[in-house]
Design a protein around this motif. Structure first.
Motif, PDB file in Angstrom:
ATOM      1  N   LYS A  70      -7.232  30.667  84.669  1.00 31.97           N
ATOM      2  CA  LYS A  70      -7.291  29.530  85.573  1.00 31.97           C
ATOM      3  C   LYS A  70      -6.111  28.627  85.267  1.00 31.97           C
ATOM      4  N   ASP A  71      -5.398  28.227  86.301  1.00 30.08           N
ATOM      5  CA  ASP A  71      -4.171  27.443  86.147  1.00 30.08           C
ATOM      6  C   ASP A  71      -4.475  25.972  86.437  1.00 30.08           C
ATOM      7  N   TYR A  72      -4.621  25.192  85.356  1.00 31.35           N
ATOM      8  CA  TYR A  72      -4.866  23.755  85.493  1.00 31.35           C
ATOM      9  C   TYR A  72      -3.530  23.004  85.536  1.00 31.35           C
ATOM     10  N   ASP A  73      -3.624  21.686  85.650  1.00 32.79           N
ATOM     11  CA  ASP A  73      -2.422  20.867  85.775  1.00 32.79           C
ATOM     12  C   ASP A  73      -1.539  20.944  84.524  1.00 32.79           C
ATOM     13  N   LYS A  74      -2.164  20.858  83.319  1.00 36.06           N
ATOM     14  CA  LYS A  74      -1.386  20.811  82.082  1.00 36.06           C
ATOM     15  C   LYS A  74      -1.626  22.003  81.163  1.00 36.06           C
ATOM     16  N   ARG A  75      -2.429  22.956  81.592  1.00 43.87           N
ATOM     17  CA  ARG A  75      -2.718  24.102  80.737  1.00 43.87           C
ATOM     18  C   ARG A  75      -3.141  25.296  81.579  1.00 43.87           C
ATOM     19  N   ILE A  76      -3.016  26.465  80.988  1.00 41.97           N
ATOM     20  CA  ILE A  76      -3.521  27.696  81.600  1.00 41.97           C
ATOM     21  C   ILE A  76      -4.588  28.247  80.662  1.00 41.97           C
ATOM     22  N   GLN A  77      -5.776  28.423  81.184  1.00 40.96           N
ATOM     23  CA  GLN A  77      -6.896  28.892  80.368  1.00 40.96           C
ATOM     24  C   GLN A  77      -7.185  30.352  80.706  1.00 40.96           C
ATOM     25  N   PHE A  78      -7.255  31.198  79.656  1.00 41.09           N
ATOM     26  CA  PHE A  78      -7.424  32.634  79.854  1.00 41.09           C
ATOM     27  C   PHE A  78      -8.851  33.068  79.510  1.00 41.09           C
ATOM     28  N   LYS A  79      -9.291  34.117  80.183  1.00 38.94           N
ATOM     29  CA  LYS A  79     -10.627  34.662  79.941  1.00 38.94           C
ATOM     30  C   LYS A  79     -10.502  36.138  79.560  1.00 38.94           C
ATOM     31  N   ASP A  80     -10.958  36.464  78.358  1.00 39.48           N
ATOM     32  CA  ASP A  80     -11.002  37.844  77.875  1.00 39.48           C
ATOM     33  C   ASP A  80      -9.652  38.552  78.034  1.00 39.48           C
ATOM     34  N   THR A  81      -8.585  37.841  77.671  1.00 42.71           N
ATOM     35  CA  THR A  81      -7.242  38.423  77.694  1.00 42.71           C
ATOM     36  C   THR A  81      -6.873  38.766  76.256  1.00 42.71           C
TER      37      THR A  81
END
Length: 199
Positions: A70-81
């Motif tokens: 998920k690409d947020y404003d100040k960070r990219i959060q990864f799931k099971d990568t």
């Protein structure tokens, strides 16, 4: 009249609260990537008499790796990568030191190192780098680190960095040699330079 005004204020405050707290959830994005032949990952360490380097055979990662984020404003959060590294695919330069390396990692019982990418910050730190949060599993013990990394966009992404580790954090006991005179320092580091392309 007072009741009417109070009611209007309550409705206004309620609508403001909805605007601030009921944010529409971001859509999860999916992709698959492959590593170029120029990529490398290695573990470096020292003994009280010399240093050693164990390089992972990147050719063994032939299949594309799935990425969900998920690409947020100040960070990219990864799931099971995650990146799974079989211990036996590290080459430390000789049979004896390879054997010691696998003894250190309890390879018979726990044959893999697992790196999970949890998050990348988009905010640069003083050095001009950004930070990545990485979860690492060694010998079935999980630790999380936030480290500075460099990302360049040149015919795909080039991600590089160094992750310092203390083997004591994973309850690892380094083998000693020559009646205990040769000892491994508990401080090691994982160095990586990954050139990535979307598949």
């Amino acid at each position: 009249m007072v009741k009417t005004v109070s009611f209007i204020i309550l409705v206004f405050l309620g609508s403001m609260q909805s605007a601030f707290f009921e944010v529409e959830p971001l859509e999860t994005k999916d992709s698959t990537v492959v590593f170029s032949s120029e990529s490398f990952l290695k573990i470096k360490g020292k003994t009280n008499v010399s240093s050693f380097e164990c390089q992972f055979d990147m050719a063994t990662i032939s299949e594309a790796i799935s990425i969900s984020y998920k690409d947020y404003d100040k960070r990219i959060q990864f799931k099971d990568t995650k990146l799974t590294l079989p211990n036996l695919e590290f080459n430390c330069g000789g049979k004896a030191i390879n054997r010691d390396f696998n003894e250190l990692l309890n390879t018979e019982e726990y044959p893999e190192i697992i790196l999970k990418l949890k998050e990348i910050s988009k905010t640069k730190i003083d050095t001009g780098l950004i930070t990545a949060t990485i979860e690492i599993t060694i010998s079935n013990i999980v630790r999380t680190y936030t480290i500075p990394i460099s990302i360049a966009n040149n015919e795909g992404l080039h991600v590089s960095g160094v992750m310092p580790l203390d083997i004591n954090d994973f309850n690892l006991i380094a083998p000693t040699k020559m009646l205990g005179m040769v000892k491994v320092s508990p401080e090691i580091e994982i160095q990586f330079s990954l050139k990535i392309k979307e598949s």
